[in-house]
Structures are given as structure tokens and as C-alpha cells.
Design a protein around this motif. Structure first.
Motif, PDB file in Angstrom:
ATOM      1  N   ARG A 290       0.823  -1.212   0.000  1.00  0.00           N
ATOM      2  CA  ARG A 290       0.000   0.000   0.000  1.00  0.00           C
ATOM      3  C   ARG A 290       0.856   1.261   0.000  1.00  0.00           C
ATOM      4  O   ARG A 290       1.967   1.283   0.522  1.00  0.00           O
ATOM      5  CB  ARG A 290      -0.963  -0.002   1.184  1.00  0.00           C
ATOM      6  N   PHE A 291       0.310   2.309  -0.599  1.00  0.00           N
ATOM      7  CA  PHE A 291       0.985   3.605  -0.625  1.00  0.00           C
ATOM      8  C   PHE A 291      -0.057   4.674  -0.911  1.00  0.00           C
ATOM      9  O   PHE A 291      -1.147   4.398  -1.432  1.00  0.00           O
ATOM     10  CB  PHE A 291       2.087   3.635  -1.694  1.00  0.00           C
ATOM     11  N   ALA A 292       0.286   5.919  -0.574  1.00  0.00           N
ATOM     12  CA  ALA A 292      -0.617   7.055  -0.765  1.00  0.00           C
ATOM     13  C   ALA A 292      -0.156   7.860  -1.977  1.00  0.00           C
ATOM     14  O   ALA A 292       0.842   8.582  -1.893  1.00  0.00           O
ATOM     15  CB  ALA A 292      -0.635   7.934   0.482  1.00  0.00           C
ATOM     16  N   PRO A 293      -0.838   7.769  -3.113  1.00  0.00           N
ATOM     17  CA  PRO A 293      -0.411   8.507  -4.313  1.00  0.00           C
ATOM     18  C   PRO A 293      -0.257  10.004  -4.077  1.00  0.00           C
ATOM     19  O   PRO A 293       0.640  10.639  -4.639  1.00  0.00           O
ATOM     20  CB  PRO A 293      -1.540   8.215  -5.316  1.00  0.00           C
ATOM     21  N   GLU A 294      -1.087  10.579  -3.214  1.00  0.00           N
ATOM     22  CA  GLU A 294      -1.048  12.022  -2.986  1.00  0.00           C
ATOM     23  C   GLU A 294       0.255  12.479  -2.331  1.00  0.00           C
ATOM     24  O   GLU A 294       0.581  13.668  -2.350  1.00  0.00           O
ATOM     25  CB  GLU A 294      -2.234  12.452  -2.126  1.00  0.00           C
TER      26      GLU A 294
END
Length: 363
Positions: free
Chosen positions: A106-110
Motif C-alpha cells: 500500500r501507498f498514498a499517491p497524494e
């Protein structure tokens, strides 16, 4: 005779990882190299060993908020397509070498747009990194299937936008949605429009809850937002009463979580670091597993915690006396809970996971 449980033999066991943050798992040497390439001079150490030690020491603060501050350095070097591909590829290769046969990263594109990358280009770069890492792992003799989860930050206001990205890329390797960040003061109900959208689109999502905050965050994640899984969920033990004589009483919420087989994405070392548990030996995972909650074992952030799936399972086996049957149970729990089609989950369980543990039990 069954194969003895050691770190070396556990490393060969098939594993399933549902909760691993891309920006929390960089190789220290890669972090140093990428920082040098972009002129980032804020790293607290200049050798891989010293840098790894700094991250570990900083993470053992007992505070989720302080723990999250360490990501300033990793995110600083993950702002280009090339760096995202490299970090993701190395992540997949490292997990495969550790015996992970299925992973949701998981990762936060923003958080990767500071140099102008559009959100969709961020997602494409990570997907390309997954493909590159999977191919490299296969060439090295390791089998792995990896997907990604897109994370929205609970203190920001882009969750609906990230949810729409999940749907746009769900046939290309995006398995689901997540929401993360400091829990206190930022309830998941602030993002109901994103969760309602995902449910209308028949999409999967998990919510960080019950780590830095208590039972209300778990209740909101499930009953207001409709989460499929709970990220951590450690504080569900606050709804369990141990009576003299060994009788155990589950509160209404704990009973619901167990009865509905809500998966708990637990990360023992990380939970100790953030103060959600006092030690591995005292971690609620022991009680919850004995009560047959749908418990899974995860790494959370391998760099900050200095851990791997092998080290987490080794620590649990030492603390609770777990054997191969127990480790298989955790692994099957995770595979059952993965955001993959049912037939693919079943195939991995029957063709990879169970045969792998059977070999270890036979010795």
C-alpha cells in the motif's frame, strides 16, 4: 520428524502479507543513493547500517505520531517515476526472497506529487515497479504475486479522488483502497463519500483503526464505513474481559468482529513501537488467536521496524510457542482475507501454502 522452527526454516515457509507500506520498506542503501542523486541532505546518517539503526531507534518512541514523522525522509526520495519503479521493484524482490507468495503493498499517491507527477502517473509507476520486481524475483527462483492498495490520508481531503483511482486501475493490479494517518481527531467518517462510492462500485477496502485510538475507531470503520478489514485493530481487546478462573467474555463489538470473521491486519513489532502493545509477549495477538479471531501477521513498515515476515513469525513462535500448524493458520487467514478473486485465493491456498507447510511438517 517435523522441521525445527528457526528463523532459517521459517524463511522457507510460504507467507502472505496484507499490510506493508511502500514508503516504510526502502532498503537503507537505496535511500542513501536516491538522496544523493537529488541532493537531499537531510538524512540523519550516511551509511546503510547507521541509517537503519536511526530509523529503528526513532520508531521506538511509543507514539504513532512520532513514528509517522520518520516517513519525511523516505517520501523525499520517492517523487519521480524512476524512483517509484525502483523502490517498488526492490520491495517485491525483498518480499519474494523472504518467502512471501502473495503481497498487498500500500501507498498514498497524494504523497508522491511534490515534483509534479499526476496521481495516475504515480499509480502507473508503482504498477510498473510491481511488474519489474515480479519478473526479477522469478528470475531469482522466487514465486510471488503482488498487488497494490491505494491509500488516502485521513487528515487530507482527497479520499474520493483516490477511491476513483482505485476503480480506474482495479483491472491493472490495484486490489483495493485504504485510509491511514493519525487516528485521533481524524475519524474515518470524515470520508464517508469515498466509502459509499467504493461500495457502489463493489470494491474492497481496509481502514487503519484500533491502533492509535480505541474502540470507537473500530466501530466507525465497520458500522459507518463498511470496512472489509481492519488495519491493526489491536484495541479490540478493550472489549474483551478476562474473568477469574479463565472465563472470557466478549463485548458486543468484539463478538461482532469475531462472528463476522473481520480480518485483523496485525503487525506485532510495529504495534510495540507505536505503543499499541507493550511487548511481543504481551501483544493481544496471542489472546485473539486463541479465541479464533481472523488474525493475520504483517510487517507494516519493514525499514522502521527492522523486520520481515520471517522475523515477525519467528518472534511470535518464540513468544507463544507456535508451531507449523499455527503459522499455516495465520497464513491461510491472510490468504482468505486477500482482495483477490475467490478462485485465485483458493488456488494459492491449495497449491502453494498448504503443500509448503506440509513439507515442513514432514521434515
Amino acid at each position: 520428524m517435523p522441521t525445527a522452527l528457526t528463523a532459517e526454516t521459517i524463511a522457507t515457509a510460504p507467507k502472505v502479507l496484507l499490510h506493508d507500506h511502500l514508503d516504510g520498506g526502502l532498503r537503507p542503501a537505496t535511500l542513501i543513493d536516491l538522496a544523493e542523486r537529488i541532493g537531499y541532505r537531510e538524512l540523519p546518517a550516511d551509511t546503510p547500517a547507521a541509517l537503519a539503526r536511526w530509523f529503528s531507534e526513532s520508531a521506538y518512541s511509543g507514539s504513532l505520531e512520532r513514528y509517522l514523522e520518520t516517513f519525511t525522509h523516505t517520501l523525499a526520495v520517492m517523487q519521480t517515476r524512476e524512483s517509484l519503479i525502483r523502490v517498488t521493484s526492490e520491495c517485491v524482490q525483498d518480499l519474494a526472497a523472504d518467502g512471501v507468495v502473495y503481497a498487498e503493498i500500500r501507498f498514498a499517491p497524494e504523497l508522491h506529487t511534490e515534483q509534479g507527477l499526476p496521481l495516475d502517473d504515480v499509480v502507473r509507476a508503482v504498477l510498473d515497479g510491481v511488474a519489474a520486481g515480479t519478473a526479477a524475483a522469478q528470475a531469482a527462483g522466487h514465486r510471488i504475486r503482488a498487488t497494490i492498495l491505494l491509500t488516502a490520508m485521513r487528515h487530507a481531503a482527497r479520499s474520493r479522488e483516490i477511491a476513483e483511482l482505485c476503480i480506474a486501475f482495479r483491472d491493472q493490479g490495484v486490489a483495493g483502497f485504504d485510509i491511514a494517518g493519525a487516528e485521533a481527531g481524524f475519524p474515518p467518517t470524515r470520508h464517508l463519500d469515498a466509502f459509499e462510492y467504493l461500495r457502489r462500485e463493489n470494491a474492497h477496502f481496509t481502514i487503519h483503526a484500533g491502533e492509535g485510538f480505541g474502540l470507537p475507531s473500530i466501530w466507525e470503520a465497520l458500522q459507518w464505513c463498511g470496512a472489509d478489514r481492519l488495519g491493526h485493530g489491536v484495541r479490540i481487546v478493550d472489549d474483551i474481559t478476562l474473568h477469574p478462573g479463565g472465563r472470557v467474555e466478549l463485548g458486543r463489538l468484539a463478538a461482532y468482529v469475531r462472528d463476522k470473521r473481520i480480518p485483523l491486519e496485525m503487525a506485532p513489532t510495529s504495534n510495540v513501537q507505536t505503543g499499541a502493545a507493550t511487548s511481543i509477549a504481551e501483544h493481544p495477538i496471542g489472546l485473539l488467536a486463541s479465541l479464533k479471531f481472523r488474525v493475520t501477521v504483517n510487517t507494516d513498515n519493514r525499514l522502521m521496524s527492522g523486520c520481515s515476515m520471517t522475523s515477525e513469525m519467528t518472534a511470535l513462535s518464540e513468544a507463544f510457542g507456535y508451531g507449523w500448524d499455527d503459522l499455516q493458520w495465520f497464513t491461510v487467514n491472510a490468504m482468505k482475507s486477500a482482495f483477490l478473486p475467490f478462485d485465485e485465493r483458493l488456488a494459492l491456498i491449495n497449491e502453494v501454502i498448504k503443500p509448503g507447510y506440509d513439507r515442513l511438517r514432514r521434515g
